[in-house]
Design an enzyme around this catalytic site. Structure first.
Site, PDB file in Angstrom:
ATOM      1  NE  ARG A 104      -2.289   1.131   3.671  1.00 41.50           N
ATOM      2  CZ  ARG A 104      -2.966   1.384   4.766  1.00 41.50           C
ATOM      3  NH1 ARG A 104      -4.255   1.131   4.810  1.00 41.50           N
ATOM      4  NH2 ARG A 104      -2.384   1.862   5.836  1.00 41.50           N
ATOM      5  CB  THR A 108      -1.632   7.223  -3.368  1.00 39.85           C
ATOM      6  OG1 THR A 108      -1.117   5.877  -3.426  1.00 39.85           O
ATOM      7  CG2 THR A 108      -0.668   8.154  -4.083  1.00 39.85           C
ATOM      8  CG  ASP A 200       3.010  -2.644   8.660  1.00 38.85           C
ATOM      9  OD1 ASP A 200       2.904  -1.721   7.834  1.00 38.85           O
ATOM     10  OD2 ASP A 200       3.262  -3.824   8.340  1.00 38.85           O
TER      11      ASP A 200
END
Ligand SMILES: O=P(O)(O)OC[C@H]1O[C@H](OP(=O)(O)OP(=O)(O)O)[C@H](O)[C@@H]1O
Ligand SMILES: O=c1cc[nH]c(=O)[nH]1
Ligand SMILES: [Mg+2]
Length: 209
Positions: A104, A108, A200
């Protein structure tokens, strides 16, 4: 409309607490993700078709049940999905494994594809796509769109934590795909991380942060 199956089994919920904890290191994190994936795999394969077979026990000939020759495939979304492969493969060792590499973009938030290797007969297989985190949904939407473009028609998505926003976006894009998940968390934060989440997943699995 695709289902969202929240697997609230006490073992899964207990293990989820352990991996949410920021003090859980990579070794334990990996082991627990593997155990949770096996338990999720147990639930996700609940509707596998059975056939009757004749066998001989030490006492007599009898009829018994065996899985009816379904062609299955696992597709982890790299990197974090890798942590879910071994647990499910232990249950269904004949499944073939394809890999889709996506990350990812931190600016953006759009998924960027960098790798793809799938079984040659992927369109004939029922697939379980693996990714511990469904955040905005962008990565899973892209990966499954890609698999559908290859002709795959029967897909389930196995996650550990999903956001409400990710589930909505995912089912807006793929309303034929059921989601199996250990928890639907509260929300996404301003960086599109799941809250409370576990951070994460890729970094925690592989110790990269
Ligand atoms: O639903 P989304 O908003 O797309 O976010 C979820 C994705 O983000 C993470 O991957 P990441 O980009 O961190 O890559 P990694 O697995 O290599 O760490 C995670 O493993 C999912 O693939
Ligand atoms: O919370 C999140 C969001 C995206 N990816 C992760 O690994 N965790
Ligand atoms: Mg990551």
């Amino acid at each position: 409309m695709g289902k969202v199956v929240v697997i609230d089994h006490p073992l899964i919920q207990h293990k989820l607490t352990l991996i949410r904890d920021k003090n859980t290191g990579s070794k334990d994190f990996r082991e627990i993700v593997k155990e949770m994936s096996m338990l999720i795999g147990y639930e996700i394969t609940r509707d596998l078709p059975l056939q009757e077979v004749e066998i001989e026990t030490p006492l007599c000939v009898t009829k018994s049940k065996s899985i009816a020759g379904k062609k299955l495939g696992l597709v982890p979304i790299l990197r974090a999905g890798l942590g879910m492969v071994d647990g499910i493969l232990q249950l269904i060792p004949a499944a073939k494994v394809g890999h889709v590499g996506l990350y990812r973009d931190p600016e953006t938030l759009e998924p960027v594809e960098y790798y793809c290797k799938l079984p040659t007969d992927v369109e004939e297989r029922d697939l379980i796509v693996l990714d511990p985190m469904l955040a905005t949904g962008g990565s899973a939407i892209a990966a499954i769109g890609f698999l559908k473009d290859k002709g795959v028609t029967n897909i389930k998505l196995a996650c550990i934590i999903a956001s409400p926003e990710g589930i909505k976006a995912f089912h807006d894009a793929h309303d034929d795909v059921d989601i199996y998940v250990a928890s639907v968390d509260e929300k996404l934060n301003d960086h599109a991380y799941i809250v409370p989440g576990l951070g994460d997943a890729g970094d925690r699995l592989f110790g990269t942060k």
